[in-house]
Scaffold this motif. Structure first.
Motif, PDB file in Angstrom:
ATOM      1  N   GLY A   1      -5.429  -1.297  -2.850  1.00 26.35           N
ATOM      2  CA  GLY A   1      -5.922  -0.083  -3.492  1.00 26.35           C
ATOM      3  C   GLY A   1      -5.714  -0.003  -4.980  1.00 26.35           C
TER       4      GLY A   1
ATOM      5  N   ARG B   1       0.834  -1.217   0.000  1.00 31.28           N
ATOM      6  CA  ARG B   1       0.000   0.000   0.000  1.00 31.28           C
ATOM      7  C   ARG B   1       0.864   1.261   0.000  1.00 31.28           C
TER       8      ARG B   1
ATOM      9  N   GLN C   1      -8.456 -14.463 -10.222  1.00 35.66           N
ATOM     10  CA  GLN C   1      -9.428 -13.966  -9.251  1.00 35.66           C
ATOM     11  C   GLN C   1      -8.763 -13.689  -7.900  1.00 35.66           C
TER      12      GLN C   1
ATOM     13  N   SER D   1      -7.947   0.990 -13.837  1.00 31.03           N
ATOM     14  CA  SER D   1      -8.191  -0.437 -13.695  1.00 31.03           C
ATOM     15  C   SER D   1      -7.183  -1.199 -14.554  1.00 31.03           C
TER      16      SER D   1
ATOM     17  N   SER E   1      -6.597 -10.559  -8.239  1.00 31.17           N
ATOM     18  CA  SER E   1      -7.446  -9.368  -8.284  1.00 31.17           C
ATOM     19  C   SER E   1      -7.896  -8.960  -6.880  1.00 31.17           C
ATOM     20  N   GLY E   2      -8.211  -9.954  -6.045  1.00 35.28           N
ATOM     21  CA  GLY E   2      -8.598  -9.659  -4.660  1.00 35.28           C
ATOM     22  C   GLY E   2      -7.458  -9.045  -3.863  1.00 35.28           C
TER      23      GLY E   2
ATOM     24  N   ASP F   1      -6.919  -5.470  -5.043  1.00 35.05           N
ATOM     25  CA  ASP F   1      -7.966  -4.607  -4.488  1.00 35.05           C
ATOM     26  C   ASP F   1      -7.641  -4.234  -3.039  1.00 35.05           C
ATOM     27  N   ASP F   2      -7.059  -5.174  -2.310  1.00 38.46           N
ATOM     28  CA  ASP F   2      -6.713  -4.955  -0.904  1.00 38.46           C
ATOM     29  C   ASP F   2      -5.649  -3.870  -0.727  1.00 38.46           C
TER      30      ASP F   2
ATOM     31  N   GLU G   1      -7.221  -1.239  -8.631  1.00 34.28           N
ATOM     32  CA  GLU G   1      -8.350  -1.836  -9.334  1.00 34.28           C
ATOM     33  C   GLU G   1      -7.859  -2.756 -10.454  1.00 34.28           C
ATOM     34  N   SER G   2      -8.620  -3.814 -10.734  1.00 36.32           N
ATOM     35  CA  SER G   2      -8.254  -4.702 -11.836  1.00 36.32           C
ATOM     36  C   SER G   2      -9.498  -5.390 -12.385  1.00 36.32           C
ATOM     37  N   GLU G   3      -9.402  -5.854 -13.617  1.00 32.69           N
ATOM     38  CA  GLU G   3     -10.472  -6.608 -14.249  1.00 32.69           C
ATOM     39  C   GLU G   3      -9.863  -7.741 -15.059  1.00 32.69           C
TER      40      GLU G   3
END
Length: 471
Positions: free
Chosen positions: A332, A293, A322, A305, A325-326, A329-330, A334-336
């Protein structure tokens, strides 16, 4: 044996329509040992006559399945067929189509385009299995098995070649059958309609291992799974962000939770099975999401993203993506996830259409130089298109890495190769050009009554000569 791919598919038309992998109908001049080193096979010895000339001496007393003797002309003919089939082979092995000649009946000369000490290991690949020079309806090689029957788009049946040098193979008959669906391969094994099943889902391996009537065989391979990070697009052109992504990832959890404990957590892009890998000398990032972070905050990242490209055919990759991506996200970020079909996956990757791409690369021969060159050299196959188009690439870190790869390519000893290629691995990891994930472990399942599987780090080179089945 149930295979994941059709062993008769059209790609193998120059081998009489059967795969040169697995079957051991054909043999190359040079063998790849379980230690990923070279050893004599159809050639008993070889020497570099000068910096660009190699001469190979053929083994005496070798015959093809039709009884004809192995000659240097047959070797030249086999290489000519490969050159005609695949335009990229000369660049891979460093030999132009007119660069293979017969010196006499038992000596073959190869002329390389540049000094390439790893040439003998490069042609230990199954693509260079030697065939009879006169095409026949039945594929004719020199290996321990000969072709008995081919069922197009279904199976190949083999029998032992009785005049094979040394002991002949134990199975009286061996059939490779295409069973496309992995769960069907498992079910066929459980029912006893097949004796061996390759590439079974790792999620099913524990149950097969614990059952009374089935068992599994595992082998660490030269293949590494990783995330290739696009160094030439925003925002992954920021080294701080790339390092943050690395600090967020827990390789051990990926191996234990997604791969069911089958594999080895990776530190670098090259499997520890490969002799010049420097896994133990590479830095480990974490996981440390607090540190990640902080690095995100220090980077130029502003909420974009990130696209994660995966091959839709690889079920494990979807679960890995998946999970990644999690974790992103943790911290900060973004991803797809973007799934594409196998036919367009590689082109999409090398066109630079994603920030992050899940890939797995390994070697099917003793010499793995082409691997590091393809991945990280500016003119390697993964980066060439973008580099020629606009001077960039995908995950090639720059001219200094190019120079290190070229020095490793010309290295005479393993120690020299390890020095130069080791520096490449460190540079790639330190700059976050990749996110190492795992070194792959192959899983083969068998009936409990079957024994004699002689595994190999290159799963396509496993030996079936000693197979037997008890009552």
């Amino acid at each position: 044996m149930a295979l994941a791919r059709d062993p008769t598919r059209e790609k193998w038309d120059i081998y009489g329509g059967i795969t040169p992998y697995y079957t051991h109908v054909f043999e190359p001049l040079v063998d790849t040992t379980a230690e990923m080193k070279t050893a004599p096979l159809l050639a008993t010895e070889w020497e570099a006559v000068d910096e660009t000339t190699w001469e190979f001496s053929l083994r005496e007393g070798v015959t093809f399945h039709n009884g004809d003797s192995l000659t240097a002309d047959a070797v030249v003919s086999s290489f000519d067929r490969v050159f005609e089939q695949w335009s990229w082979v000369p660049g891979w092995i460093g030999v132009e189509p007119d660069g293979v000649t017969a010196v006499d009946d038992t000596t073959v000369r190869f002329q390389t385009t540049e000094h390439f000490p790893a040439f003998p290991g490069t042609i230990s690949h199954n693509y260079f299995g030697i065939q009879h020079p006169d095409p026949d309806e039945t594929p004719v090689g020199t290996g321990p098995f000969q072709v008995e029957h081919v069922e197009e788009e279904q199976s190949i049946t083999l029998t032992p070649y009785e005049n094979y040098r040394g002991d002949s193979a134990d199975p009286t008959e061996l059939t490779f059958e295409w069973v496309k669906d992995p769960n069907t391969r498992v079910l066929s094994l459980q029912k006893g309609s097949v004796d061996i099943a390759e590439q079974i889902p790792k999620s099913r391996a524990a149950a097969l291992s614990d059952a009374d009537d089935t068992a599994t065989e595992t082998q660490l391979t030269p293949e590494a799974g990783l995330v290739a990070v696009n160094l030439y697009t925003t925002p992954t052109d920021d080294e701080q962000l790339r390092k943050a992504l690395n600090w967020a990832v827990d390789q051990r959890q990926i191996v234990e939770r997604i791969l069911n404990g089958m594999g080895k957590p990776a530190r670098g892009p090259i499997s520890s099975v490969i002799p010049w890998a420097v896994h133990d000398d590479l830095p480990a990032y974490g996981p440390d999401r607090e540190r990640a972070r902080e690095l995100v905050e220090d980077s130029s990242y502003s909420g974009e993203s990130l696209s994660i490209l995966i091959n839709s055919e690889n079920t494990d990759d979807k679960m890995v993506a998946q999970t990644l991506s999690g974790w992103f996200d943790d911290i900060g970020v973004e991803s797809e996830i973007r799934q594409v079909d196998p036919a367009s996956f590689y082109d999409t990757f090398t066109a630079g259409e994603a920030h992050l791409t899940l890939v797995s690369f390994g070697s099917n021969s003793a010499a793995c130089d082409y691997l590091v060159r393809a991945m990280f050299h500016s003119e390697g196959s993964d980066n060439r298109n973008r580099h020629e188009q606009d001077g960039t690439g995908i995950y090639n870190p720059g001219p200094e890495v190019d120079r290190l790869i070229e020095r490793g390519y010309r290295a005479e000893t393993l120690a020299e190769k390890r020095e130069h290629y080791g520096a490449v691995q460190r540079r790639v990891v330190e700059t976050g050009a990749v996110i190492p994930l795992y070194y792959n472990e192959s899983v083969l399942a068998r009936r409990a009554t079957v024994s004699g599987i002689d595994g190999h780090p290159v799963s396509k080179m496993a030996d079936w000569s000693g197979l037997s089945r008890s009552d």
